[in-house]
Design a protein around this motif. Structure first.
Motif, PDB file in Angstrom:
ATOM      1  N   ARG A 131       0.552  -1.285   0.167  1.00 55.89           N
ATOM      2  CA  ARG A 131      -0.222   0.689   0.308  1.00 55.89           C
ATOM      3  C   ARG A 131       0.867   0.958   0.811  1.00 55.89           C
ATOM      4  O   ARG A 131       1.881   1.178   0.562  1.00 55.89           O
ATOM      5  N   GLN A 132       0.615   2.066  -0.761  1.00 59.29           N
ATOM      6  CA  GLN A 132       0.839   3.611  -0.644  1.00 59.29           C
ATOM      7  C   GLN A 132       0.560   4.254   0.626  1.00 59.29           C
ATOM      8  O   GLN A 132      -0.629   4.468   1.514  1.00 59.29           O
ATOM      9  N   LEU A 133       2.142   4.931   0.845  1.00 61.20           N
ATOM     10  CA  LEU A 133       1.684   5.876   2.546  1.00 61.20           C
ATOM     11  C   LEU A 133       2.108   6.640   1.868  1.00 61.20           C
ATOM     12  O   LEU A 133       3.502   7.160   1.978  1.00 61.20           O
ATOM     13  N   TYR A 134       1.621   8.360   1.998  1.00 67.46           N
ATOM     14  CA  TYR A 134       2.427   9.558   2.457  1.00 67.46           C
ATOM     15  C   TYR A 134       2.217  10.566   3.296  1.00 67.46           C
ATOM     16  O   TYR A 134       0.928  10.385   3.998  1.00 67.46           O
ATOM     17  N   PRO A 135       3.556  11.203   3.423  1.00 64.52           N
ATOM     18  CA  PRO A 135       2.726  11.843   5.001  1.00 64.52           C
ATOM     19  C   PRO A 135       3.132  13.379   4.266  1.00 64.52           C
ATOM     20  O   PRO A 135       3.381  14.014   2.988  1.00 64.52           O
ATOM     21  N   ALA A 136       1.983  14.269   4.656  1.00 67.00           N
ATOM     22  CA  ALA A 136       1.393  15.468   4.375  1.00 67.00           C
ATOM     23  C   ALA A 136       2.652  16.143   5.116  1.00 67.00           C
ATOM     24  O   ALA A 136       2.003  17.557   5.087  1.00 67.00           O
ATOM     25  N   HIS A 137       3.719  16.402   4.083  1.00 69.30           N
ATOM     26  CA  HIS A 137       4.147  17.984   4.203  1.00 69.30           C
ATOM     27  C   HIS A 137       4.418  18.704   2.952  1.00 69.30           C
ATOM     28  O   HIS A 137       4.716  19.041   1.507  1.00 69.30           O
ATOM     29  N   PRO A 183       4.590  11.230  -6.253  1.00 72.35           N
ATOM     30  CA  PRO A 183       4.788  12.836  -5.198  1.00 72.35           C
ATOM     31  C   PRO A 183       6.066  12.490  -4.889  1.00 72.35           C
ATOM     32  O   PRO A 183       6.480  12.133  -4.951  1.00 72.35           O
ATOM     33  N   ARG A 184       6.092  14.154  -5.213  1.00 70.92           N
ATOM     34  CA  ARG A 184       7.057  14.457  -4.357  1.00 70.92           C
ATOM     35  C   ARG A 184       8.026  14.388  -3.100  1.00 70.92           C
ATOM     36  O   ARG A 184       8.945  14.390  -2.793  1.00 70.92           O
ATOM     37  N   VAL A 185       6.956  13.834  -2.167  1.00 67.09           N
ATOM     38  CA  VAL A 185       7.690  13.406  -1.075  1.00 67.09           C
ATOM     39  C   VAL A 185       7.381  11.332  -0.653  1.00 67.09           C
ATOM     40  O   VAL A 185       6.327  11.174  -1.671  1.00 67.09           O
ATOM     41  N   THR A 186       7.614  10.532   0.076  1.00 70.06           N
ATOM     42  CA  THR A 186       7.638   9.123   0.427  1.00 70.06           C
ATOM     43  C   THR A 186       7.414   9.351   2.183  1.00 70.06           C
ATOM     44  O   THR A 186       7.837   9.774   2.486  1.00 70.06           O
ATOM     45  N   ALA A 187       7.325   7.826   2.472  1.00 73.95           N
ATOM     46  CA  ALA A 187       6.985   7.416   3.411  1.00 73.95           C
ATOM     47  C   ALA A 187       8.356   7.459   4.347  1.00 73.95           C
ATOM     48  O   ALA A 187       8.367   8.319   5.396  1.00 73.95           O
ATOM     49  N   ALA A 188       9.198   7.040   3.756  1.00 70.91           N
ATOM     50  CA  ALA A 188      10.393   7.822   4.127  1.00 70.91           C
ATOM     51  C   ALA A 188      11.561   8.923   4.273  1.00 70.91           C
ATOM     52  O   ALA A 188      12.041   8.794   5.441  1.00 70.91           O
TER      53      ALA A 188
END
Length: 345
Positions: free
Chosen positions: A125-131, A314-319
């Motif tokens: 699953r994809q996980l993205y932090p809202a930075h 997108p330009r930000v990852t979970a890592a």
């Protein structure tokens, strides 16, 4: 006879949480699909607030009585609960097979942040932090200036972010829950510093806090911190954050200098980004006019949902989100010990 394909099903987005940041997320979510809200408090009020906007967009906003009900009803999940609950809700959403967006910080602890990254990978699953600051025009320009070499080799980066102490929401001011000004507010600039200047090898920080939590709102505490990052490249980033008096307007600034020039930004300035480059004729069109109607929160969410649909990442990852948590916690550790913290981030 020409066969017509069935219309694509309407996307259903779960919004978990109904606090202040939910107000920033809702307009963008309604551009993308129908919204189902669940929150311990305020879900009905949030739905009512956006009922007209939803109707105008041909969308619906409904309320789920439980998190389980929401997870059963939606395709993707946007988590905007208080920081201490991020990890629990994200785990539940991943376990239910959903792609997830989580407000920053990804989690309060390093262990939880790493666990969420691992769980998303294991569940495919994809996980993205809202930075979201990576989507603000002035910071996109900075990243472009660095990645295209316009500033040369970076030497010194300065970032600052100021606003009123969040006295109306008690958990914000509790460092054990929110991480204080470093984790809650400054994590944006810690993330940007690493985004543009690369890996971090040392974190050193100091902070000060005055006033008492039980003071009247108009006499709320003041908290400030300074974080110094040493990058693997040799560049140095100075990040300053302030939660100040209640009348203090929210402002952001940066100044980044490299071997070929500098770029600066102030949200208070009439011309919010200024450049000082050795060869300005080489940057025609580099600072385009920005449409004030652009909503960075909406742009961010649209990019995340597009990635869920198989479009470019997108330009930000979970890592990236986990690393930002590590850097913020290293800063908090430095504040406690009075010593720099060696890292490899």
């Amino acid at each position: 006879m020409t066969m017509q394909s069935a219309p694509a099903p309407r996307r259903r987005i779960g919004l978990v949480g109904a606090g202040g940041i939910a107000l920033a997320h809702m307009p963008g979510l309604l551009r993308l699909g129908d919204v189902v809200v669940h929150s311990k408090d305020g879900a009905g009020e949030l739905a009512d607030t956006f009922a007209d906007a939803a109707a105008s967009a041909g969308r619906t906003v409904t309320v789920a009585a439980t998190l389980e009900d929401l997870l059963a009803a939606v395709d993707v999940v946007d988590v905007v609960v208080p920081t201490p609950a991020h990890a629990t809700v994200v785990r539940a959403a991943l376990a239910a097979g959903k792609h997830v967006v989580s407000e920053k910080p990804l989690a309060r602890t390093d262990a939880d942040a790493e666990d969420l990254v691992a769980r998303a990978a294991a569940a495919d699953r994809q996980l993205y932090p809202a930075h979201v600051v990576r989507w603000f025009p002035a910071y996109r320009r900075l990243h472009k200036a660095v990645t295209t070499g316009l500033l040369g080799d970076l030497a010194v980066l300065r970032f600052s972010r100021s606003g009123a102490f969040p006295s109306r929401v008690p958990w914000f001011g509790d460092r054990t829950q929110s991480g204080g000004v470093v984790m809650d507010q400054m994590i944006h600039d810690l993330d940007i510093a690493r985004w543009v200047a690369g890996p971090v090898t040392r974190v050193s920080a100091v902070s000060v806090r005055t006033g008492t939590d039980d003071a009247p709102v108009e006499e709320a505490p003041v908290e400030a911190a300074h974080v110094l990052l040493t990058h693997a490249s040799g560049a140095i980033s100075h990040v300053a954050g302030l939660w100040g008096p209640q009348h203090l307007a929210f402002t952001t600034e940066y100044s980044v200098t490299g071997t070929l020039g500098s770029l600066s930004h102030s949200s208070l300035a009439e011309e919010d980004t200024r450049s000082d480059l050795a060869a300005p004729t080489t940057v025609d069109g580099f600072l385009p006019a920005v449409d004030p109607a652009e909503d960075p929160y909406a742009l961010e969410l649209a990019d995340f949902v597009a990635a869920f649909d198989g479009e470019p990442l997108p330009r930000v990852t979970a890592a990236d989100g986990a690393v930002a948590v590590h850097i913020a916690n290293a800063a908090l550790a430095s504040i406690e010990s009075g010593q720099p913290v060696e890292v490899s981030l």
